[in-house]
Motif scaffolding. Structure first.
Motif, short mmCIF file in Angstrom:
data_model
loop_
_atom_site.label_atom_id
_atom_site.label_comp_id
_atom_site.label_asym_id
_atom_site.label_seq_id
_atom_site.Cartn_x
_atom_site.Cartn_y
_atom_site.Cartn_z
N LEU A 1 18.32 -3.15 8.16
CA LEU A 1 19.66 -2.97 7.62
C LEU A 1 20.37 -4.31 7.44
O LEU A 1 21.14 -4.49 6.49
N GLU A 2 20.11 -5.26 8.32
CA GLU A 2 20.68 -6.60 8.15
C GLU A 2 20.20 -7.24 6.86
O GLU A 2 21.00 -7.82 6.10
N ALA A 3 18.90 -7.12 6.58
CA ALA A 3 18.36 -7.69 5.35
C ALA A 3 18.85 -6.94 4.12
O ALA A 3 19.17 -7.53 3.09
N LEU A 4 18.94 -5.60 4.24
CA LEU A 4 19.38 -4.78 3.11
C LEU A 4 20.83 -5.08 2.76
O LEU A 4 21.18 -5.33 1.59
N ILE A 5 21.71 -5.06 3.75
CA ILE A 5 23.13 -5.24 3.50
C ILE A 5 23.45 -6.68 3.09
O ILE A 5 24.29 -6.92 2.22
N GLY A 6 22.75 -7.63 3.68
CA GLY A 6 23.04 -9.02 3.37
C GLY A 6 22.34 -9.56 2.14
O GLY A 6 22.59 -10.70 1.73
N GLY A 7 21.47 -8.74 1.52
CA GLY A 7 20.66 -9.25 0.43
C GLY A 7 21.30 -9.26 -0.94
O GLY A 7 20.71 -9.77 -1.89
#
Length: 329
Positions: free
Chosen positions: A231-237
């Motif tokens: 979720l960190e990678a998804l939201i920050g991408g």
């Protein structure tokens, strides 16, 4: 023709991966940083394959290596000597686990199945291909196929210039209730939709997602919630959109959308239950906000995902049949 097998946890991103992904129209789900984050938190090891012809990358496939588990909830990161190859899109039930730069090539899929079994050993004796449409079954390798119908995929076309045009096609009672609730929630809550990184943090998104995922979790095929690093990678991408409902800064409801120039994918929905301070009917209001956003952004439609088929059909979505196809090797 050649195959390149990768473990996204450890292997670096191939130099031509990004060009292949975008040329094939494969957006957020198949970003390599997301594949890596998914693989580290997955229930089973993930093998990513790049299909090459004359050295040029022309397609890809991703499979989870499902092995028998003696106890539910005990997972291993190691490859076992035997099991089932589960071909699916990592973290996304609305897409297939295989795709091509150009037209589908049955020969490449046959070579992929043979090559993957050679890579893993003779104990891997069957494959399951998920989210297969009726016209795709003939493309899959193997003379014997077992077709297992799954929940249909809901797709809502949006060929209209405004939200009222969509409203006009709904049942009058549904239309009136949606409008009434939209006015109420706009008054009582802070409702926003936009780039996910600006609207929600990964930790609060994970809490809502986990609660929603566990509520619908199968007793026989448990699926772990998406891990926090994913979720960190998804939201920050920068390629995802969030719809948020807040009351005095507290997050009550969240929809995460995988953006796309034509057909964004509604990846997930999560909300606090009323007994925990949430609000009834946010789920239905979410569709109003997402449709309004998609029309305003000039999208051709929305992929509403799986589950709640009757509700989505009542909102005008087409239900596209799909299957899981088991193929002995």
């Amino acid at each position: 023709m050649s195959l390149e097998f990768l473990d996204p946890r450890h292997d670096p991103e191939p130099a031509d991966w990004e060009e292949l992904r975008l040329a094939a129209g494969q957006w957020v789900t198949w970003r390599y940083d997301l594949l890596r984050a998914y693989a580290w938190g997955a229930q089973a090891p993930v093998v990513l394959a790049i299909l090459r012809r004359d050295g040029k990358a022309v397609g890809a496939a991703s499979a989870s290596l499902r092995t028998p588990r003696l106890r539910r909830g005990v997972y291993t990161a190691a490859r076992g000597p035997a099991g089932v190859l589960d071909v699916h899109a990592p973290g996304n039930r609305s897409q297939k686990g295989w795709w091509f730069r150009d037209e589908p090539d049955p020969g490449l899929l046959r070579a992929y199945a043979r090559g993957l079994r050679r890579e893993l050993g003779p104990g891997w004796r069957s494959m399951v291909w998920r989210e297969v449409s009726a016209d795709e079954r003939a493309l899959l390798p193997g003379p014997v196929k077992v077709n297992l119908p799954t929940a249909p995929l809901a797709k809502l076309a949006l060929p209209w210039p405004g939200l009222d045009d969509w409203y006009a096609r709904l049942d009058p009672r549904r239309r009136d209730s949606l409008r009434r609730r939209a006015r109420t929630f706009s008054t009582e809550l802070t409702v926003r939709i936009g780039p996910a990184a600006e609207l929600v943090g990964a930790e609060e998104a994970a809490r809502l997602r986990a609660e929603n995922d566990l509520k619908h979790r199968s007793r026989f095929l448990p699926v772990a919630p998406l891990p926090l690093p994913y979720l960190e990678a998804l939201i920050g991408g920068g390629e995802s959109v969030a719809l948020t409902y807040r009351h005095k800064r507290r997050l009550l409801g969240l929809s995460l959308i995988l953006d796309h120039p034509a057909w964004p994918i509604c990846l997930s929905w999560g909300a606090l239950p009323p007994e925990s301070g949430g609000r009834k009917h946010l789920y239905f209001d979410g569709y109003v906000r997402m449709v309004e956003w998609a029309i305003g952004a000039g999208k051709r439609g929305l992929v509403l995902g799986k589950g709640q088929a009757e509700v989505k059909s009542g909102l005008g979505a087409e239900l596209v049949p799909s299957s899981a196809v088991a193929v002995p090797l």
